[in-house]
Design an enzyme around this catalytic site. Sequence first.
Site, mmCIF file in Angstrom:
data_model
loop_
_atom_site.group_PDB
_atom_site.id
_atom_site.type_symbol
_atom_site.label_atom_id
_atom_site.label_comp_id
_atom_site.label_asym_id
_atom_site.label_seq_id
_atom_site.Cartn_x
_atom_site.Cartn_y
_atom_site.Cartn_z
ATOM 1 N N CYS A 141 35.324 34.606 48.578
ATOM 2 C CA CYS A 141 34.655 35.802 48.080
ATOM 3 C C CYS A 141 35.728 36.743 47.529
ATOM 4 C CB CYS A 141 33.855 36.561 49.129
ATOM 5 S SG CYS A 141 32.558 35.604 49.902
ATOM 6 N N ARG B 236 37.505 33.018 43.295
ATOM 7 C CA ARG B 236 37.377 33.090 44.757
ATOM 8 C C ARG B 236 35.975 32.705 45.223
ATOM 9 N NH1 ARG B 236 41.588 36.042 46.972
ATOM 10 N NH2 ARG B 236 40.359 36.345 48.839
ATOM 11 N N TRP C 272 31.359 33.319 47.809
ATOM 12 C CA TRP C 272 31.388 31.911 48.201
ATOM 13 C C TRP C 272 30.634 31.861 49.519
ATOM 14 C CZ3 TRP C 272 33.320 28.911 52.266
ATOM 15 C CH2 TRP C 272 33.361 27.523 52.003
ATOM 16 N N ASN D 155 34.433 40.222 52.442
ATOM 17 C CA ASN D 155 35.000 38.880 52.344
ATOM 18 C C ASN D 155 35.544 38.529 53.721
ATOM 19 O OD1 ASN D 155 36.551 36.581 51.726
ATOM 20 N ND2 ASN D 155 38.298 37.828 51.143
ATOM 21 N N GLY D 156 35.171 37.344 54.219
ATOM 22 C CA GLY D 156 35.631 36.937 55.546
ATOM 23 C C GLY D 156 34.447 36.438 56.359
ATOM 24 N N GLU E 140 46.393 13.047 45.662
ATOM 25 C CA GLU E 140 46.150 14.201 44.800
ATOM 26 C C GLU E 140 45.234 13.819 43.624
ATOM 27 O OE1 GLU E 140 46.492 17.237 45.057
ATOM 28 O OE2 GLU E 140 46.476 18.056 43.022
ATOM 29 N N LYS F 234 41.601 15.535 42.824
ATOM 30 C CA LYS F 234 41.221 16.102 41.528
ATOM 31 C C LYS F 234 39.903 15.489 41.053
ATOM 32 C CE LYS F 234 43.335 18.965 41.298
ATOM 33 N NZ LYS F 234 44.395 19.242 42.245
ATOM 34 N N GLU G 133 36.936 16.838 43.192
ATOM 35 C CA GLU G 133 36.542 18.237 43.120
ATOM 36 C C GLU G 133 35.996 18.645 41.763
ATOM 37 O OE1 GLU G 133 39.656 21.136 43.795
ATOM 38 O OE2 GLU G 133 41.127 19.903 42.763
ATOM 39 N N HIS H 59 43.319 -3.119 55.835
ATOM 40 C CA HIS H 59 42.942 -2.874 57.235
ATOM 41 C C HIS H 59 41.530 -2.315 57.361
ATOM 42 C CE1 HIS H 59 46.941 -3.920 58.557
ATOM 43 N NE2 HIS H 59 47.446 -3.132 57.611
ATOM 44 N N LYS I 20 38.823 29.112 44.868
ATOM 45 C CA LYS I 20 40.255 28.854 44.728
ATOM 46 C C LYS I 20 41.029 29.251 45.981
ATOM 47 C CE LYS I 20 44.034 28.456 41.864
ATOM 48 N NZ LYS I 20 44.179 27.017 41.801
HETATM 49 O O1 M6R Z 1 46.414 28.464 47.954
HETATM 50 P P1 M6R Z 1 46.712 27.180 48.688
HETATM 51 O O2 M6R Z 1 47.753 26.368 48.037
HETATM 52 O O3 M6R Z 1 47.030 27.422 50.121
HETATM 53 O O4 M6R Z 1 45.357 26.354 48.651
HETATM 54 C C1 M6R Z 1 45.221 25.181 49.379
HETATM 55 C C2 M6R Z 1 44.050 24.368 48.879
HETATM 56 O O5 M6R Z 1 42.853 25.073 49.049
HETATM 57 C C3 M6R Z 1 44.213 23.998 47.408
HETATM 58 O O6 M6R Z 1 45.407 23.307 47.192
HETATM 59 C C4 M6R Z 1 43.051 23.121 46.921
HETATM 60 O O7 M6R Z 1 43.047 21.905 47.592
HETATM 61 C C5 M6R Z 1 43.188 22.924 45.431
HETATM 62 N N1 M6R Z 1 42.590 24.016 44.727
HETATM 63 C C6 M6R Z 1 42.610 21.653 44.956
HETATM 64 O O8 M6R Z 1 42.838 21.483 43.589
#
Ligand code: M6R
Length: 614
Positions: A2, A27, A77, A103-104, A487, A491, A494, A510, A609
């Site tokens: 948020c 956010r 969010w 927010n929280g 990674e 990607k 998400e 396995h 984010k």
């Molecule tokens: O701000 P941060 O690097 O701590 O965020 C950690 C994750 O939320 C972040 O890397 C997330 O997995 C990515 N946005 C994915 O692309």
Amino acid sequence: MCGIIGVTGVDDALPVLLEGLGRLEYRGYDSAGVALVTNTGLWRARAAEGTHSVRDLLVGGGDPPPLASIGIGHTRWATHGQPDTGNAHPHFDCTGRLALVHNGIIENHAELARDLVRGGHVLTSKTDSEVLSHLIETEMVRGTSLAEGLRRALRHVRGSFAVAAVHAEEPDLIVAARRISPLIVGVEGGTSFLASDIPALLGATRRLFALEDDQLAELRPGTMRVTDLYGAHARPAALTIDWDAAAAGQDGYDDFMTKEIHEQPKAVAATLRGRRAPDGTLVLDESAGLSHDDLRSIERVCIVACGSSYHAGLVAKYAIEQWAGLPTDVDIASEFRYRNPILNERTLTIGVSQSGETVDTLQGLRAARERGGKVLVVSNVVDSSMAREADGVLYTRAGPEVGVAATKTHLTQIVALELLALVLAQARGTRAAGEIASLMDQLLALPDTLEAVLERTKDVAEVAQELTDARDFFYLGRHVGHPVALEGALKAKEISYVRAEGYAAGELKHGPIALIEPGTVVVGVATRNCLWEKMCSNIEEVRSRGATIVLVGNDGDERTADLADHMLWVPAVDPMLAPVVDALPLQFLAYWLAQARGHDVDRPRNLAKTVTVE
Ligand code: M6R
């Protein structure tokens, strides 16, 4: 998650709020809303499809919004309650004279709500946040001011908050407070501002301060007073702002993700700039707070991070162990603090976080500090919460990243951590000076290599086109190719919404190999490293079971190409640096799969984010 924003002392608050909400959208974008304080009381608009729809709501149909010099806004969010209009912030109290954004998570909201309802309050939403408006109302009925009402209300609360409230009886005042969730405040001329994060206020002011936990700010036009929750004078931390409004814009690209992918060569170069002294030795910024003695006395490294930052940490484990000879653990932050990590004064704990605000990582680092040893943060945001609390900071200099999918910040994290590994090796004498110099030269050459890979985006688009209908993906790699695979799969999940499992290729046999069947897509990181031959065997195993094979391979490597249905070519670099290069075609692959499926790459569903809830 948020985002919240507030402004007092402008001619027309609404455009300022909408502009700021647009910049906070990363956010969360499940819903959004604003409240203005007008001559006749509060005016509120809320909508459930992100800030664009709030803007539409305001400009389309109905009476024009009133002119007001003060207001607050929120982009959500969803945690408690569906992402509908009724649960959108701002929330009113029973009188409709108080509005609040939050927010929280208010962890004891259920018991607070039960007491409020018993006391005659009517709660209209399913959120945890609304209890705060009614708690303040209860205090104000007893005759306190808005600020004192918020102070007292927050004393009853468990959990995390960045909160802002306005009241029709105090028409030029915004009160705001924080615990764990970030909140910044600023004053410029006759105007005062607050926001969850710096990008929302870029262009409005550069005089910004971060509230510390349990601080409360009273913002009036051009003035700011900060106290603790008991009214004693308190001092927020002044922030260093090194981003400008243009850097946070889209700059003519179709979306932020494309812009940020294309900024990677520049970001990597910036992160490495000035790290080599005139005598050839490698140096960290003073802000890293690691003296030569510190570097030599470290016996163990412990890396704590989430998501893409965790994957960067996994790459760093290989580099630190191989170059500096230090045992290195990498932990998912949300697990780390709830086990009993064994740390001592010779452990270096490294938090890796683009935002520097991820609550799991922040709390993990706090737990590490309590146990002893130095805490270093690798962050992209100057003066972020983690940066302020750690013993030292190593900044990635990627500039603001707005797209929810981490791209340039992920690559710069790897580069910063590999630089640190070399500095450790240099201090500890575990690698010859010539080898360290050569590796640094190769790191410095990465921006040119990345430029060359950027030219190939259309080739990846063609591969993605062929895979448009596939739903099941396995991403495989070995050695440093394993975190690259993880990674790549993240990607794809998400932003493309395909089922994508990232695996160490040797682990597939396995169990997970049972899932391979004709139509399954296997994306392999098959650039040359010490395990390339074993990787090829693992690819053969899935190929013989009917999988469609996509491989990241080194330019001209026909033996790798023989195994693949589709190739994603990259130039060869030192195997330890390859994750920086090999990640790029996988970013493109996820991007083009998302495009082919018609998804908004900057606003993937259910995500935000900056993750400031546990
Ligand atoms: O701000 P941060 O690097 O701590 O965020 C950690 C994750 O939320 C972040 O890397 C997330 O997995 C990515 N946005 C994915 O692309």
